[in-house]
Write a protein that holds these residues in place. Structure first.
Motif: not given
Length: 450
Positions: A360, A362-364, A351, A315-316, A400
């Motif tokens: 924000t 972002t899941s990778n 989260d 997760k970023q 980040r």
């Protein structure tokens, strides 16, 4: 646009993955009685009985009756400069021009040899490759490539001539060498057995630019090596510079020595390789006979799983800086961000922290460690599940962090199968024999200079 040079033989790329098979092309060994230099019986201290005037060197050539014009050289030189965005001094340009002439002579000999073997490369093949170059470099049609070449002092004809030469030589090599080159299963099994016996030892995937030097010109060659390194560090392509400047036999392959153990390198290069980080360039390193510029492409342990092949679920969390943020302000914001992410307790908590920060998320999933920037790879390998990396970023792109949600470690070793090793060994033999083939063509050629 970079790396416009085309290597149509896929085997040349596969050569770089050859595991622990020395190419025999590291040219930096002290001469002994078995070396070509020793056999020539050249005195140690020589006297040159004529002035070596670079300005008097002839610029064009006739190769077995076929003319290489000054325009041919100008267009190919411009192509190299444009494709590598090089800014060179006049001395460097003069040296590169001579190298371009040598390349054009080889190219002409290769095309002539194809013709003598009744191998024809039709215009449709050339145009198809030209079209693929346009698509891969411009993601558009050939009109953009035509325009680019002309605006930079080259021409479509020059690039198409290079394509013609490489296609022709590939066909010659396939017919006259490839079909007659075999490697036995016994040889392959022997190599694999030696790999397994060396399990756990470090090996390095390196490339080299070798510049020969004498005591009289050592300082000049060293400075030339420094300029080459500066050009590469400013965005130049190492392989392209190796092709044009290296005097080792690996130059056509962009200087690649392939995967090699430190003990197979000269002591000075072995020591440098072991102290380098992946992606680093070192040099000029003084060695017997000259200087080497070394580029560490990758490193690994023999016959052991590469931890950088681990697949990560991430997760970023990212925040942007307002327009006009100064570096000091960015540092202060990043410090608060760092304090907040240090409180993360697992991916499920990420989260909540992101909401508090206005970040924000972002899941990778399935990201290979080796696909991350080099600066982050070791960090991610040392994280436990649920931990966050140290903040990273820039004033322009914000700050980040990456939170590790899961990791699938690699199970397989990097020992190739018998079929893979056989293909690589055959390609190694083909490449060496092709170099000898071209050397013989040079010896038999009738070349006059204008």
């Amino acid at each position: 646009m970079k790396n416009i040079r085309i290597l149509t033989r896929s085997g040349l790329a596969a050569m770089a993955a050859l595991i622990s098979l020395p190419t025999g092309s590291v040219a930096q060994t002290v001469a002994d009685e078995s070396t070509p230099t020793a056999r020539l019986n050249i005195p140690e201290n020589v006297t040159v009985f004529a002035k070596d005037d670079p300005n008097a060197r002839r610029a064009t050539a006739i190769v077995n009756g076929e003319i290489i014009t000054g325009t041919d050289i100008d267009h190919r030189l411009a192509l190299l400069l444009a494709s590598n965005e090089g800014q060179l001094s006049q001395d460097e340009l003069n040296g590169l021009r001579l190298q371009v002439l040598r390349n054009l002579i080889d190219e002409t000999l290769q095309i002539q040899e194809a013709q003598s073997n009744d191998i024809a490369i039709d215009s449709a093949q050339i145009e198809d490759t030209y079209r693929r170059v346009a698509q891969s470099n411009f993601r558009t049609d050939t009109n953009a490539l035509d325009k680019f070449l002309r605006e930079n002092g080259s021409s479509p004809a020059s690039l198409k001539r290079q394509i013609h030469g490489e296609l022709a030589w590939s066909r010659v090599v396939d017919r006259n060498i490839g079909s007659q080159t075999n490697v036995s299963e016994e040889q392959v099994n022997g190599i694999i057995a030696r790999l397994l016996a060396s399990k756990g030892q470090d090996e390095y995937n390196v490339a080299e630019i070798y510049l020969s030097a004498t005591p009289n010109n050592s300082a000049e060659i060293f400075e030339n090596g420094r300029r080459i390194i500066q050009q590469i560090q400013q965005g130049g392509n190492f392989a392209a510079y190796a092709q044009q400047w290296s005097e080792a036999s690996t130059a056509p392959q962009g200087g690649r020595l392939g995967w090699i153990r430190p003990g197979l390198l000269p002591a000075q290069l072995s020591q440098a390789a072991q102290s380098m980080a992946v992606g680093q360039i070192a040099g000029p390193i003084e060695i017997p006979g000259g200087f080497s510029i070394l580029y560490l492409i990758d490193k690994r342990k023999i016959a052991a799983p590469d931890p950088r092949n681990a697949r990560l679920n991430l997760k970023q969390l990212a925040i942007s800086f307002p327009d006009g943020t100064s570096e000091a302000q960015a540092t202060q914001i990043a410090s608060g961000f760092s304090s907040a992410i240090a409180t993360i307790r697992g991916c499920g908590d990420a989260d909540r922290i992101a909401a508090e920060l206005g970040a924000t998320v972002t899941s990778n999933d399935g990201i290979l460690v080796k696909d991350l920037p080099p600066q982050l790879q070791q960090t991610m390998l040392t994280l436990s599940i649920g931990e966050a990396s140290q903040p990273f970023g820039s004033v322009e792109q914000g700050v980040r962090t990456l939170v590790l949600c899961g990791r699938d470690d690699p199970q397989a070793t990097n020992v190739p199968s018998v079929e893979e090793m056989m293909a690589r060994m055959e390609e190694e033999k083909i490449t060496k024999r092709a170099q000898i083939y071209l050397r013989d063509l040079r010896r038999d050629a009738i070349i006059s200079y204008n």
